[in-house]
Design a protein around this motif. Structure first.
Motif, PDB file in Angstrom:
ATOM      1  N   MET A   1       0.852  -1.163   0.000  1.00 36.45           N
ATOM      2  CA  MET A   1       0.000   0.000   0.000  1.00 36.45           C
ATOM      3  C   MET A   1       0.901   1.230   0.000  1.00 36.45           C
ATOM      4  N   GLU A   2       0.496   2.239  -0.772  1.00 31.46           N
ATOM      5  CA  GLU A   2       1.270   3.482  -0.855  1.00 31.46           C
ATOM      6  C   GLU A   2       0.367   4.687  -0.682  1.00 31.46           C
ATOM      7  N   ARG A   3       0.961   5.743  -0.172  1.00 34.13           N
ATOM      8  CA  ARG A   3       0.246   7.019  -0.070  1.00 34.13           C
ATOM      9  C   ARG A   3       1.251   8.151  -0.247  1.00 34.13           C
ATOM     10  N   SER A   4       0.921   9.101  -1.113  1.00 34.67           N
ATOM     11  CA  SER A   4       1.752  10.295  -1.304  1.00 34.67           C
ATOM     12  C   SER A   4       1.231  11.410  -0.413  1.00 34.67           C
ATOM     13  N   VAL A   5       2.153  12.234   0.058  1.00 25.80           N
ATOM     14  CA  VAL A   5       1.783  13.364   0.908  1.00 25.80           C
ATOM     15  C   VAL A   5       2.831  14.462   0.737  1.00 25.80           C
ATOM     16  N   VAL A   6       2.392  15.698   0.856  1.00 21.81           N
ATOM     17  CA  VAL A   6       3.309  16.833   0.826  1.00 21.81           C
ATOM     18  C   VAL A   6       3.660  17.185   2.269  1.00 21.81           C
ATOM     19  N   VAL A   7       4.943  17.296   2.551  1.00 18.67           N
ATOM     20  CA  VAL A   7       5.422  17.627   3.899  1.00 18.67           C
ATOM     21  C   VAL A   7       5.035  19.076   4.210  1.00 18.67           C
ATOM     22  N   ALA A   8       4.235  19.258   5.248  1.00 21.19           N
ATOM     23  CA  ALA A   8       3.810  20.605   5.649  1.00 21.19           C
ATOM     24  C   ALA A   8       4.638  21.149   6.818  1.00 21.19           C
ATOM     25  N   ILE A   9       5.367  20.289   7.486  1.00 22.28           N
ATOM     26  CA  ILE A   9       6.175  20.705   8.639  1.00 22.28           C
ATOM     27  C   ILE A   9       7.173  21.770   8.187  1.00 22.28           C
ATOM     28  N   ARG A  10       7.148  22.916   8.849  1.00 17.36           N
ATOM     29  CA  ARG A  10       7.988  24.049   8.430  1.00 17.36           C
ATOM     30  C   ARG A  10       9.463  23.700   8.296  1.00 17.36           C
ATOM     31  N   GLU A  11       9.980  22.897   9.216  1.00 15.14           N
ATOM     32  CA  GLU A  11      11.397  22.531   9.192  1.00 15.14           C
ATOM     33  C   GLU A  11      11.674  21.366   8.255  1.00 15.14           C
ATOM     34  N   GLY A  12      10.639  20.766   7.700  1.00 19.85           N
ATOM     35  CA  GLY A  12      10.816  19.556   6.912  1.00 19.85           C
ATOM     36  C   GLY A  12      11.176  18.396   7.826  1.00 19.85           C
ATOM     37  N   LEU A  13      11.683  17.329   7.245  1.00 19.79           N
ATOM     38  CA  LEU A  13      12.072  16.166   8.044  1.00 19.79           C
ATOM     39  C   LEU A  13      13.549  16.260   8.401  1.00 19.79           C
ATOM     40  N   HIS A  14      13.868  17.240   9.230  1.00 19.73           N
ATOM     41  CA  HIS A  14      15.236  17.469   9.672  1.00 19.73           C
ATOM     42  C   HIS A  14      15.248  17.532  11.197  1.00 19.73           C
ATOM     43  N   ALA A  15      16.317  17.073  11.797  1.00 15.47           N
ATOM     44  CA  ALA A  15      16.550  17.148  13.242  1.00 15.47           C
ATOM     45  C   ALA A  15      15.355  16.689  14.074  1.00 15.47           C
ATOM     46  N   LEU A  53      16.982  11.594   3.157  1.00 15.50           N
ATOM     47  CA  LEU A  53      15.954  11.988   2.182  1.00 15.50           C
ATOM     48  C   LEU A  53      16.048  13.465   1.835  1.00 15.50           C
ATOM     49  N   GLY A  54      16.359  14.268   2.828  1.00 16.18           N
ATOM     50  CA  GLY A  54      16.424  15.710   2.610  1.00 16.18           C
ATOM     51  C   GLY A  54      15.077  16.312   2.263  1.00 16.18           C
ATOM     52  N   ALA A  55      14.003  15.765   2.799  1.00 17.62           N
ATOM     53  CA  ALA A  55      12.652  16.253   2.494  1.00 17.62           C
ATOM     54  C   ALA A  55      12.342  17.502   3.302  1.00 17.62           C
ATOM     55  N   GLY A  56      12.103  18.591   2.599  1.00 20.12           N
ATOM     56  CA  GLY A  56      11.780  19.852   3.234  1.00 20.12           C
ATOM     57  C   GLY A  56      10.299  20.164   3.124  1.00 20.12           C
ATOM     58  N   ALA A  57       9.902  21.273   3.714  1.00 21.35           N
ATOM     59  CA  ALA A  57       8.512  21.720   3.631  1.00 21.35           C
ATOM     60  C   ALA A  57       8.138  21.912   2.168  1.00 21.35           C
ATOM     61  N   GLY A  58       6.986  21.382   1.788  1.00 19.05           N
ATOM     62  CA  GLY A  58       6.509  21.497   0.419  1.00 19.05           C
ATOM     63  C   GLY A  58       6.951  20.368  -0.495  1.00 19.05           C
ATOM     64  N   ASP A  59       7.836  19.499  -0.013  1.00 19.50           N
ATOM     65  CA  ASP A  59       8.289  18.356  -0.816  1.00 19.50           C
ATOM     66  C   ASP A  59       7.306  17.201  -0.703  1.00 19.50           C
ATOM     67  N   GLU A  60       7.134  16.486  -1.792  1.00 20.20           N
ATOM     68  CA  GLU A  60       6.285  15.299  -1.784  1.00 20.20           C
ATOM     69  C   GLU A  60       7.110  14.096  -1.356  1.00 20.20           C
ATOM     70  N   VAL A  61       6.495  13.230  -0.542  1.00 19.79           N
ATOM     71  CA  VAL A  61       7.103  11.959  -0.169  1.00 19.79           C
ATOM     72  C   VAL A  61       6.061  10.866  -0.368  1.00 19.79           C
ATOM     73  N   VAL A  62       6.545   9.641  -0.492  1.00 14.28           N
ATOM     74  CA  VAL A  62       5.668   8.493  -0.671  1.00 14.28           C
ATOM     75  C   VAL A  62       5.906   7.544   0.497  1.00 14.28           C
ATOM     76  N   LEU A  63       4.837   7.251   1.230  1.00 19.67           N
ATOM     77  CA  LEU A  63       4.888   6.288   2.331  1.00 19.67           C
ATOM     78  C   LEU A  63       4.369   4.954   1.810  1.00 19.67           C
ATOM     79  N   SER A  64       4.982   3.856   2.239  1.00 23.40           N
ATOM     80  CA  SER A  64       4.524   2.549   1.781  1.00 23.40           C
ATOM     81  C   SER A  64       4.624   1.516   2.895  1.00 23.40           C
ATOM     82  N   THR A  65       3.743   0.530   2.800  1.00 25.53           N
ATOM     83  CA  THR A  65       3.727  -0.598   3.727  1.00 25.53           C
ATOM     84  C   THR A  65       3.749  -1.877   2.902  1.00 25.53           C
ATOM     85  N   PRO A  66       4.057  -3.020   3.534  1.00 24.22           N
ATOM     86  CA  PRO A  66       4.211  -4.254   2.767  1.00 24.22           C
ATOM     87  C   PRO A  66       2.902  -4.883   2.286  1.00 24.22           C
ATOM     88  N   ALA A  67       1.778  -4.486   2.850  1.00 23.80           N
ATOM     89  CA  ALA A  67       0.514  -5.144   2.500  1.00 23.80           C
ATOM     90  C   ALA A  67      -0.598  -4.103   2.371  1.00 23.80           C
TER      91      ALA A  67
END
Length: 89
Positions: A1-15, A53-67
């Motif tokens: 299963m997959e889902r795309s989402v845009v990172v809204a966190i101001r700092e992105g996925l850092h620290a 990943l270096g995903a910042g605010a406004g970047d799209e990421v794809v989350l996935s699970t095995p089933a």
């Protein structure tokens, strides 16, 4: 299963946001992977993986699970909600 989402966190996925996201991912009932579109997925529970990943605010990421079960849906729902927040505690 997959889902795309845009990172809204101001700092992105850092620290701190990456650490909190990794903790939330590790608490899910199924393993979750995260990637930039077209990129190699990393373990969503790995702070180091998230940092690469270096995903910042406004970047799209794809989350996935095995089933495609209820646990997979619940895990993705929780992590998408995390990424859609603009601030993390």
């Amino acid at each position: 299963m997959e889902r795309s989402v845009v990172v809204a966190i101001r700092e992105g996925l850092h620290a701190r946001p990456a650490a909190l996201f990794a903790k939330a991912a590790g608490e899910q009932p199924v393993p979750v992977r995260i990637a930039r579109p077209g990129g190699d997925p990393v373990d969503a529970a790995s702070i180091l993986g998230l940092m690469t990943l270096g995903a910042g605010a406004g970047d799209e990421v794809v989350l996935s699970t095995p089933a495609d079960g209820d646990d997979d849906r619940a895990a993705l729902d929780a992590l998408v909600a995390f990424l859609e927040r603009t601030e993390v505690a």
